[in-house]
Design an enzyme around this catalytic site. Sequence first.
Site, mmCIF file in Angstrom:
data_model
loop_
_atom_site.group_PDB
_atom_site.id
_atom_site.type_symbol
_atom_site.label_atom_id
_atom_site.label_comp_id
_atom_site.label_asym_id
_atom_site.label_seq_id
_atom_site.Cartn_x
_atom_site.Cartn_y
_atom_site.Cartn_z
ATOM 1 N N GLN A 170 4.819 -10.046 9.066
ATOM 2 C CA GLN A 170 4.203 -11.307 8.622
ATOM 3 C C GLN A 170 5.137 -12.477 8.912
ATOM 4 O O GLN A 170 4.707 -13.522 9.411
ATOM 5 C CB GLN A 170 3.871 -11.230 7.134
ATOM 6 C CG GLN A 170 2.796 -10.197 6.844
ATOM 7 C CD GLN A 170 2.566 -9.964 5.372
ATOM 8 O OE1 GLN A 170 3.203 -10.577 4.519
ATOM 9 N NE2 GLN A 170 1.639 -9.073 5.054
ATOM 10 N N ASP A 320 3.001 0.720 4.700
ATOM 11 C CA ASP A 320 1.834 0.734 3.808
ATOM 12 C C ASP A 320 1.388 2.153 3.447
ATOM 13 O O ASP A 320 0.440 2.330 2.683
ATOM 14 C CB ASP A 320 0.668 -0.018 4.457
ATOM 15 C CG ASP A 320 0.954 -1.511 4.558
ATOM 16 O OD1 ASP A 320 1.833 -2.002 3.823
ATOM 17 O OD2 ASP A 320 0.302 -2.196 5.360
ATOM 18 N N ARG A 397 -4.134 -0.073 -2.603
ATOM 19 C CA ARG A 397 -3.550 1.191 -2.119
ATOM 20 C C ARG A 397 -3.134 2.095 -3.274
ATOM 21 O O ARG A 397 -3.126 3.312 -3.135
ATOM 22 C CB ARG A 397 -2.381 0.928 -1.169
ATOM 23 C CG ARG A 397 -2.825 0.201 0.093
ATOM 24 C CD ARG A 397 -1.847 0.279 1.230
ATOM 25 N NE ARG A 397 -2.078 -0.810 2.165
ATOM 26 C CZ ARG A 397 -3.054 -0.856 3.068
ATOM 27 N NH1 ARG A 397 -3.908 0.134 3.175
ATOM 28 N NH2 ARG A 397 -3.194 -1.906 3.866
#
Length: 442
Positions: A170, A320, A397
Site C-alpha cells: 500500500q 493476509d 478474515r
Amino acid sequence: MKNIVTITKKINNFNKKIKVSSDKSLSIRCVLLSSIAIGTSRLSNLLESEDVLNALKAIKKLGINYKKKKNFFEIEGFGLNGYNTKKKLTINAGNSATLARLLCGLLVKAENKIRLIGDKSLFKRDFSRLEFLKLFGVNIKNKNGLLPVEIQGSRFLRPAKIIEKLGSAQVKSCAIFCGLNTPGITFIKAKKSRNHTESLLRYLKYPIKVKSKGAYDYIKLKGLNQFKAFNYKVPGDISSAAFFIVLTLLSKNSKILIKKVNINKSRIGIIKILNKMNAKIKLKNKRLYKGEETADILVKSRNNLKSIYCPEKLNSSAIDEFLVIFLVASKARGISSFRNLEELNKKESPRLDRAVKFLKMIGIKVIRKKNNIQIYGNPDLDLKGKFHIKNYLKDHRIFMMSCIAALSFGGLWHINDKDSINTSFPSFLKIIKFLGGKYEIK
Ligand code: S3P
C-alpha cells in the site's frame, strides 16, 4: 438483524470445483488506474465487495463516471490528474486501507483540500506511514498518525527518493501513484511486497522499471506520462482461496479444485509455506494474463502435515493468509515457528494478538516473544467445547478463519459479524454450503 453464524458440526468429506471472489488488490487498482487513464476502461469480473464499491464511490466523488453494464463496469477517465475536486470534499474509504492509502497517491495534485475517513477499524490504522508524501511537496496531515487524513495537492511537486522498509504494497503503491503525477524520475527502494501496481503499469506501457535485488525492489518511474483506457478481467483472489485450501487440507478424504486464481509470485507465500508443511498443493493450467499469472489450485486432504520454521522472506507474500496458516500449524506434527510478524498487528484488527488468543482458546500451546510465535501442533486436535467469537473489529478474515476452524476442528461455535464477509468475499458462506458445510444464521 441476523448476523451470527452458528456451526455445530465438522464438514463432511467433499470433492468439488469452486470459483472464489475476484482479487481485491487487483480490483481496487483497476478501478483507480481506470480513473486516471484516458478514455473508457472496461473491467469484468470486478470484485463487487464493499471495499471495491467504496473505490467506485470515491472516484465518482472525484468527478469520474462509471456504469455497470451486464457483466462489466465501464469507467471513464480523463487522464492523470483529471479529477474534478469540489471544495470541502470528504471521502469515506470504509474498511479499506488499500483504497485510502492508494488514493492519497492520486490526490497529490488535487486543487482543493480533501478529507479521508473510514470505518471504526480504519480509524485505528496507521496513516503516519504516508508522511513521505511531504518529500514530494504534498501537504498531508493526520491526527496523531490516524484518520482523518487531510490532503492538499500541490502544483509544484518535485520527484523524491523513497525508502519503503515495511514491505507494505500500500505504501509502495501510494509512492508510485504520487510518482505518476510528479515531473521527473521518482525512485523507490521498497522491501518486496505484492507488485500488482507495477505489473499493471507495465502492461499499460507506462515508463516504469523494476530491478530486484535481495529483499528489495528498486523502482524507477518517469512522471507525467499518460496512458490509455484498458480492458481487464480480474482473476480469483488467492487470499479468498486460502480459506478453502486450508479447509480441504484439514478435512478428511476431501479434494477441491479452485479455478482461475491469481498466482502472482508476490502472493503465493501460502502455497510455499503449506507445501513445506507437506501439503502437496498443485498449480494446474497456468496461464499468463496481462502481466499476471493465473492457475487452478488443486488441494487434497492431508493427515501427515508437519511443522515449519517459516522463512521470514515469505511473510509479505502470505501476510493476509497467516490466520489460516496458523490453523494448519495447530494440526501439524511438531512446533512451528513464525517470526517478525509485526505487520500482522497493523491490519483490519490486531491479527497477531487475536490469533494468539484464538489458538490458546482452542487449547493450542503458543509461545509468543514480541512478534515471533511458536505454535505447538496437535495432530489429534478434535474440539468438543463451546466457542464464541466476538469483539474483533468486524475483521472479515477473523470471521472466515473462525468458520474454517469450526468446520475443521469441531465444537459448538457462535461467530459474530457475518456481514464482515462483504468487505472481501461476499460468496464465502454460499461456497461453504455448496461444499456441504452446515451452519445457521441467527
Ligand atoms: C494490500 C496490501 C497489504 C494487504 C492488504 C492489501 C494491497 O497491506 O495486507 O490486504 O492491495 O496493496 P500492506 O500494504 O499494509 O502490507
